[in-house]
Scaffold this active site. Structure first.
Site, PDB file in Angstrom:
ATOM      1  N   LYS A  35      -0.737 -79.519 -64.751  1.00 44.61           N
ATOM      2  CA  LYS A  35      -0.576 -79.699 -66.192  1.00 44.61           C
ATOM      3  C   LYS A  35      -0.664 -78.401 -66.985  1.00 44.61           C
ATOM      4  CE  LYS A  35       0.349 -83.123 -67.528  1.00 44.61           C
ATOM      5  NZ  LYS A  35       1.528 -84.041 -67.522  1.00 44.61           N
ATOM      6  N   SER A 249      -5.026 -87.997 -56.767  1.00 44.13           N
ATOM      7  CA  SER A 249      -3.584 -88.281 -56.854  1.00 44.13           C
ATOM      8  C   SER A 249      -2.823 -87.579 -55.734  1.00 44.13           C
ATOM      9  CB  SER A 249      -3.021 -87.909 -58.228  1.00 44.13           C
ATOM     10  OG  SER A 249      -3.094 -86.526 -58.468  1.00 44.13           O
TER      11      SER A 249
HETATM   12  N1  PMP Z   1      -2.205 -86.283 -61.019  1.00 39.14           N
HETATM   13  C1  PMP Z   1      -3.121 -85.795 -61.873  1.00 39.14           C
HETATM   14  C2  PMP Z   1      -4.469 -85.441 -61.345  1.00 39.14           C
HETATM   15  C3  PMP Z   1      -2.804 -85.647 -63.232  1.00 39.14           C
HETATM   16  O1  PMP Z   1      -3.720 -85.162 -64.086  1.00 39.14           O
HETATM   17  C4  PMP Z   1      -1.507 -86.015 -63.682  1.00 39.14           C
HETATM   18  C5  PMP Z   1      -1.203 -85.885 -65.144  1.00 39.14           C
HETATM   19  N2  PMP Z   1      -1.295 -87.097 -65.868  1.00 39.14           N
HETATM   20  C6  PMP Z   1      -0.588 -86.524 -62.761  1.00 39.14           C
HETATM   21  C7  PMP Z   1      -0.974 -86.634 -61.435  1.00 39.14           C
HETATM   22  C8  PMP Z   1       0.798 -86.987 -63.153  1.00 39.14           C
HETATM   23  O2  PMP Z   1       1.627 -85.981 -63.669  1.00 39.14           O
HETATM   24  P1  PMP Z   1       2.643 -86.281 -64.859  1.00 39.14           P
HETATM   25  O3  PMP Z   1       1.838 -86.444 -66.102  1.00 39.14           O
HETATM   26  O4  PMP Z   1       3.509 -85.073 -64.919  1.00 39.14           O
HETATM   27  O5  PMP Z   1       3.401 -87.524 -64.539  1.00 39.14           O
END
Ligand code: PMP
Length: 286
Positions: A35, A249
């Site tokens: 991010k 994630s």
């Molecule tokens: N994994 C983590 C740990 C995140 O902070 C985010 C951001 N929301 C994401 C995945 C997903 O990324 P995006 O917002 O670009 O879809």
């Protein structure tokens, strides 16, 4: 220092037999997550457009990583930063935000409640919101950043068969699918989504009532839903087999990539959003 230019590495011990798996390690960004890319770009683009000026407070709703990235840019550029954060966000995330100089507005509920609170503050004239869920600079940071780096650093002659990444605001999947499909039109894009009954911080499911306006899943071939329990088990396995200390994630993304490669074979490239530092008070580390 600007975000980007993170390593693309092969995960030999996690690829199912006869397949190859490559990962972009996004915790190598300045505040430790993917991010940092949209945070930097949204700040710079919105300021260039005259949407805010020097000293204007910034307001954002975030489960953590975007807020940390924005807090850093705001700190470097001299703007106060107010973050609306669900009370469920980990202690480490709160501490990190405060370390970067942000003021926290804790909100009962989940990310959607944090968004509502941030909107309320903006409507009351308290500051400018870059609004990651609707800001084109979020996917653009990937289309014109992450995706170009993946193409530049891809080590094989043949393009990857699969690209997988987590779906949260949709910035990563939207921008990368746009950028990568321009060059590798036959490559299949897969979204990795949380299970609505066992959710993962930072991620989303297409069944969630709120779908971010910035998310365009038109180039996505199919979706993989992973529970938090399974993702946490995978986090421990990734540490054991590759020595990478990843966030939850990333566990979900690797689980989905392994399922896809087991089923269809070939090569895959994935984005691993962050490292495990912010999750030490969660499984599998407790
Ligand atoms: N994994 C983590 C740990 C995140 O902070 C985010 C951001 N929301 C994401 C995945 C997903 O990324 P995006 O917002 O670009 O879809």
């Amino acid at each position: 220092m600007e975000p980007g230019n993170t390593p693309l590495v092969e995960l030999r011990n996690l690829a199912p037999s006869g397949t190859r798996l490559f990962a972009k390690l996004e915790w190598h960004n300045p505040t430790g997550s993917v991010k940092d890319r949209p945070a930097w770009r949204m700040f710079m683009e919105d300021r260039k457009k005259g949407l805010f000026g020097s000293g204007t407070p910034l307001i954002e709703a975030t489960s953590g990583n975007t807020g940390i990235g924005l807090a850093r840019v705001a700190l470097l550029e001299g703007n106060p930063m107010h973050i609306c954060l669900p009370t469920t966000a980990s202690k480490e995330r709160r501490q990190m935000l405060e370390a970067y100089g942000a003021q926290l507005v804790l909100v009962e509920g989940g990310p959607n409640d944090a968004i509502a609170k941030a909107r309320e503050l903006v409507e009351a004239g308290e500051g400018h919101m870059c609004y990651q869920y609707g800001n084109i600079a979020n996917p653009d940071a990937h289309e014109f950043g992450t995706a170009l780096e993946i193409v530049r650093d891809w080590p094989l002659e043949q393009p990857p068969d699969h690209f997988l990444c987590a779906y949260g605001t949709g910035g990563t999947i939207t921008g990368n699918s746009r950028g990568l499909k321009k060059v590798w039109s036959d490559m299949a894009v897969h979204s990795v989504e949380e299970d609505l009954s066992d959710t993962i911080g930072g991620m989303r499911n297409q069944g969630d009532p709120f779908q971010p306006p910035v998310a365009d899943l038109g180039l996505v071939k199919d979706r993989h839903v992973v529970t938090r329990t399974v993702a946490e088990e995978k986090v421990a396995e990734i540490m054991k087999l590759e020595g990478h200390f990843v966030g939850t994630s990333s566990g979900a993304v690797i689980e989905a990539a392994q399922r896809e490669l087991e089923q269809s074979g070939g090569t895959a490239v994935v984005v691993l959003p962050d490292a495990g530092w912010k999750y030490l008070s969660n499984a599998p580390w407790i």
